[in-house]
Enzyme design. Structure first.
Site: not given
Length: 300
Positions: A63, A103, A126
């Site tokens: 992340t 998102d 990412y």
């Protein structure tokens, strides 16, 4: 013996919340990334063959959005290949999979909230790696449900709330981006949603598989989020004094990875089909700050 549920990435931000909320009547095995490296297909297969879980909740993820730009191989190894490893073994052993996505699979150039079927067009590594993971999971394990969420925060791990609290203690003034819009979502609310889905799956033997959006409400900018963090942190005594917060444009705060300008998620489908209500992030933030305060009081 009750059905086994495997939680991967159990020490991460959402994984930690999942283990904290694990129902006592279920046999839940939580494995940190150091205990099960999902990048290793043999380790994944051996683990799933041994545990024979009915359901796998994948909270393991790479992340670090900015670091991913210079570390694409690792981002894809975890977020795409790692997910594929879980998907293959899950399908082989008849387990369902709940998976968390982001998102950031969207470009962020739409003024309308993104529906699940909106075209994906990630603008950073990412987001691209997470999209690749979604596609591999759906292809390799049809019994899978992907929950896209956004702007995750919590009392555990690295996130915007904890960064703002740290900076507030170090500085009198801060500049925070005011032209990116999204929906802050607490790790606790994501965990609660995943346990609700798990209960439905164990009771019914199936779920309406596919992709869903789940996030907090209402939408806001990072600047507005920061202001509310400081307001609440001061009110509950976590901060003596709030810093001055200056709104700035994205181009005034360059980062290695581009961020979507507006990545508000449309949650209608998950509310209708999964009965998941969108949590109010103001209330979730209050709960998060209480948890941080308890950790501070106990010196953890």
């Amino acid at each position: 013996m009750s059905a086994c549920i495997l939680v991967t990435g159990a020490q991460g931000q959402v994984g930690h919340a999942l283990m904290g909320q694990a129902p006592e009547h279920l046999q839940v095995t939580g494995l940190a990334s150091t205990e099960l490296d999902i990048r290793d297909p043999l380790a994944v297969e051996q683990c799933i063959a041994r545990l024979q879980p009915r359901l796998i909740i994948n909270a393991a993820a790479y992340t670090a959005v900015d670091k991913a730009e210079s570390d694409a191989a690792q981002a894809y190894a975890v977020n795409a290949e790692g997910v594929a490893n879980l998907a293959r073994s899950a399908a082989r052993h008849g387990a369902g999979v709940l998976h968390i996505s982001t998102d950031y699979v969207f470009a962020g150039d739409s003024p309308q909230p993104y529906r699940e079927d909106a075209p994906t067009a990630p603008i950073n590594v990412y987001g691209a790696s997470k999209l690749a993971g979604e596609q591999l999971l759906r292809e390799l394990c049809p019994q899978s449900l992907i929950l896209r969420t956004s702007w995750v925060f919590g009392s555990h791990g690295n996130n915007f709330v904890k960064t703002m609290l740290r900076l507030a203690r170090e500085r009198d003034e801060l500049s925070v981006v005011d032209d990116q819009l999204g929906c802050p979502t607490s790790a606790n609310s994501i965990a609660a949603a995943l346990w609700s889905l798990s209960a439905s799956y164990l009771a019914q033997g199936s779920l309406p598989w596919g992709i869903y959006h789940f996030s907090g409400q209402p939408a806001c900018s990072w600047h507005a989020f920061a202001l509310e963090i400081f307001r609440q942190a001061q009110a509950c005594g976590l901060l003596q004094k709030a810093p001055q917060v200056h709104p700035i444009a994205t181009q005034q705060y360059p980062t290695p990875a581009r961020r979507p300008q507006c990545s508000v998620l449309d949650r209608n489908r998950s509310q209708k089909l999964l009965k998941l209500d969108a949590p109010n992030w103001h209330i979730e933030l209050t709960n998060c700050l209480k948890q941080i305060q308890q950790q501070t009081d106990h010196g953890t």
